[in-house]
Design a protein around this motif. Structure first.
Motif, mmCIF file in Angstrom:
data_model
loop_
_atom_site.group_PDB
_atom_site.id
_atom_site.type_symbol
_atom_site.label_atom_id
_atom_site.label_comp_id
_atom_site.label_asym_id
_atom_site.label_seq_id
_atom_site.Cartn_x
_atom_site.Cartn_y
_atom_site.Cartn_z
ATOM 1 N N GLY A 69 -4.815 -4.714 -10.732
ATOM 2 C CA GLY A 69 -4.533 -5.848 -9.853
ATOM 3 C C GLY A 69 -5.712 -6.134 -8.944
ATOM 4 O O GLY A 69 -6.120 -7.284 -8.772
ATOM 5 N N ASP A 70 -6.290 -5.089 -8.365
ATOM 6 C CA ASP A 70 -7.466 -5.222 -7.510
ATOM 7 C C ASP A 70 -8.654 -4.568 -8.200
ATOM 8 O O ASP A 70 -8.543 -3.470 -8.751
ATOM 9 N N GLU A 71 -9.784 -5.256 -8.167
ATOM 10 C CA GLU A 71 -11.003 -4.749 -8.801
ATOM 11 C C GLU A 71 -11.710 -3.802 -7.835
ATOM 12 O O GLU A 71 -12.450 -4.239 -6.939
ATOM 13 N N MET A 72 -11.472 -2.506 -8.028
ATOM 14 C CA MET A 72 -12.003 -1.509 -7.098
ATOM 15 C C MET A 72 -13.258 -0.812 -7.603
ATOM 16 O O MET A 72 -13.948 -0.159 -6.820
ATOM 17 N N ASP A 77 -15.201 -1.606 -1.190
ATOM 18 C CA ASP A 77 -14.614 -1.757 0.143
ATOM 19 C C ASP A 77 -13.480 -2.773 0.064
ATOM 20 O O ASP A 77 -13.706 -3.986 0.033
ATOM 21 N N PHE A 78 -12.259 -2.289 0.066
ATOM 22 C CA PHE A 78 -11.099 -3.134 -0.191
ATOM 23 C C PHE A 78 -10.837 -4.161 0.914
ATOM 24 O O PHE A 78 -10.198 -5.178 0.679
ATOM 25 N N LYS A 79 -11.355 -3.926 2.105
ATOM 26 C CA LYS A 79 -11.090 -4.866 3.197
ATOM 27 C C LYS A 79 -11.672 -6.249 2.886
ATOM 28 O O LYS A 79 -11.111 -7.267 3.309
ATOM 29 N N LEU A 112 -5.529 4.032 -6.606
ATOM 30 C CA LEU A 112 -4.147 3.955 -6.150
ATOM 31 C C LEU A 112 -3.374 5.239 -6.463
ATOM 32 O O LEU A 112 -2.257 5.418 -5.968
ATOM 33 N N LYS A 113 -3.945 6.113 -7.266
ATOM 34 C CA LYS A 113 -3.334 7.426 -7.494
ATOM 35 C C LYS A 113 -3.380 8.285 -6.234
ATOM 36 O O LYS A 113 -2.584 9.198 -6.061
ATOM 37 N N ASN A 114 -4.348 7.973 -5.365
ATOM 38 C CA ASN A 114 -4.598 8.777 -4.170
ATOM 39 C C ASN A 114 -3.750 8.254 -3.010
ATOM 40 O O ASN A 114 -3.965 7.144 -2.511
ATOM 41 N N LYS A 115 -2.797 9.059 -2.580
ATOM 42 C CA LYS A 115 -1.879 8.643 -1.510
ATOM 43 C C LYS A 115 -2.635 8.296 -0.229
ATOM 44 O O LYS A 115 -2.301 7.306 0.453
ATOM 45 N N LYS A 116 -3.651 9.069 0.100
ATOM 46 C CA LYS A 116 -4.419 8.816 1.322
ATOM 47 C C LYS A 116 -5.139 7.477 1.238
ATOM 48 O O LYS A 116 -5.185 6.723 2.225
ATOM 49 N N PHE A 117 -5.698 7.162 0.071
ATOM 50 C CA PHE A 117 -6.385 5.883 -0.111
ATOM 51 C C PHE A 117 -5.414 4.727 0.101
ATOM 52 O O PHE A 117 -5.729 3.732 0.757
ATOM 53 N N LEU A 137 1.393 -3.466 3.399
ATOM 54 C CA LEU A 137 2.303 -2.954 2.372
ATOM 55 C C LEU A 137 2.659 -1.511 2.711
ATOM 56 O O LEU A 137 2.495 -0.600 1.890
ATOM 57 N N LYS A 138 3.145 -1.315 3.908
ATOM 58 C CA LYS A 138 3.432 0.018 4.415
ATOM 59 C C LYS A 138 4.555 0.669 3.621
ATOM 60 O O LYS A 138 5.652 0.131 3.523
ATOM 61 N N GLY A 139 4.253 1.829 3.025
ATOM 62 C CA GLY A 139 5.224 2.519 2.189
ATOM 63 C C GLY A 139 5.031 2.276 0.709
ATOM 64 O O GLY A 139 5.798 2.796 -0.112
ATOM 65 N N LEU A 140 4.010 1.512 0.336
ATOM 66 C CA LEU A 140 3.730 1.245 -1.081
ATOM 67 C C LEU A 140 3.509 2.553 -1.834
ATOM 68 O O LEU A 140 2.774 3.423 -1.382
ATOM 69 N N LYS A 141 4.162 2.680 -3.001
ATOM 70 C CA LYS A 141 4.008 3.872 -3.828
ATOM 71 C C LYS A 141 3.676 3.471 -5.262
ATOM 72 O O LYS A 141 4.563 3.340 -6.109
ATOM 73 N N PRO A 142 2.398 3.258 -5.550
ATOM 74 C CA PRO A 142 2.000 2.891 -6.916
ATOM 75 C C PRO A 142 2.327 4.003 -7.902
ATOM 76 O O PRO A 142 2.326 5.182 -7.555
ATOM 77 N N VAL A 143 2.601 3.624 -9.141
ATOM 78 C CA VAL A 143 2.942 4.593 -10.185
ATOM 79 C C VAL A 143 2.102 4.319 -11.425
ATOM 80 O O VAL A 143 1.535 3.243 -11.586
ATOM 81 N N GLU A 144 2.039 5.313 -12.300
ATOM 82 C CA GLU A 144 1.312 5.121 -13.553
ATOM 83 C C GLU A 144 2.154 4.375 -14.578
ATOM 84 O O GLU A 144 1.630 3.595 -15.370
#
Length: 297
Positions: A69-72, A77-79, A112-117, A137-144
């Motif tokens: 979804g986002d090109e990282m 720098d996602f901001k 997005l696998k990294n919870k801290k990120f 998106l506070k609480g977002l929990k991406p999954v594989e």
């Protein structure tokens, strides 16, 4: 063999959602939102995508973003991405606030696998006008992976991004990331793409799809993914392999809809009326067909 193992692992760890004939889902993948610069391939279709998302939000769809979804890899720098596409993220937040957003990660947004990120980059955003931070998106929990399970029949649909088993974008992803970050991103502005990518490499793309079909046949399960940027809807009794395509085609975007117990492949594009008025319209490319038609158990 590796694809088989990776898909099976993803299935076993997948988030499970139940659906019926009242459920409404739309699947997008490979949006590749960037920083708004000349190399950001998403910008040419941003208005089409925004219009489509508004339609799905207003019509009570759950938005499933199936990776990338986002090109990282190209924009670290996602901001800058959040600031470049403020309106887009505003509508995504609306889905999230209504608990109608399911986010999967792919090889280009693997962070997005990294919870801290996720906590540092998605939980809050910055309002430059008022100079304050606000909940994003506070609480977002991406999954594989996501498994949609039919409440009545038990039929299952596995959704993943599709990089699982694609060696350069899976087990050797670190080296691919370096090449994108320091080399290929600068050539995108001139229309040049990485020749090792499944997007441009036809033989590689077909090999990936062949491995997907082997897994489908073995596990007797419907599969929806992205990654190759090649939209796919099975026909003539083919195995139930679906691909939502991408949002960085030159003039249109594609998606898969699952609603009223039926599935279809759609395309959103800018059309010109006889009077020269530009409009954004949805076209059904394949389907709709009852999802039970693709139950091969």
């Amino acid at each position: 063999m590796f694809t088989d193992r990776r898909l099976t692992e993803a299935y076993k760890k997948a988030r499970v959602e139940y659906f019926d004939e009242d459920s409404k889902y739309v699947f997008f993948s490979d949006v590749h939102r960037g920083d708004g610069s000349m190399s950001d391939e998403f910008t040419r279709n941003r208005n089409i995508y925004l219009h489509a998302l508004k339609h799905y939000y207003e019509n009570d769809f759950t938005y499933i973003e199936a990776g990338d979804g986002d090109e990282m890899l190209e924009y670290s720098d996602f901001k800058y991405t959040k600031n470049a596409h403020r309106e887009v993220f505003d509508i995504i937040k609306k889905f999230f606030d209504k608990k109608r957003l399911i986010r999967l990660y792919g090889n280009h947004d693997i962070f997005l696998k990294n919870k801290k990120f996720v906590e540092e980059n998605y939980y809050t955003n910055y309002d430059e006008y008022n100079e304050v931070f606000f909940d994003f998106l506070k609480g977002l929990k991406p999954v594989e992976a996501l498994v949609l399970r039919n409440l009545e029949t038990g039929q299952e649909i596995l959704t993943v991004h599709g990089h699982q088993g694609d060696a350069p974008n899976d087990q050797f992803a670190f080296f691919t990331m370096l090449s994108l970050k320091f080399f290929w991103r600068f050539l995108h502005g001139f229309g040049i793409r990485n020749p090792s990518s499944p997007i441009k490499n036809v033989s590689k793309r077909h090999k990936i799809e062949k491995n997907f079909n082997k897994w489908i046949k073995k596990n007797k399960m419907m599969l929806i993914c992205g990654h190759t940027h090649r939209f796919k809807y099975p026909k003539d009794k083919e195995l139930p392999y679906f691909n939502s395509g991408c949002c960085v085609y030159p003039t249109f975007i594609t998606a898969i809809e699952l609603t009223e117990g039926k599935i279809q492949l759609v395309r959103w594009a800018i059309k010109v009326s006889p009077d020269g008025v530009l409009t954004i319209e949805k076209e059904v490319m394949r389907g709709p067909e009852p999802v039970e038609e693709f139950d091969i158990r």
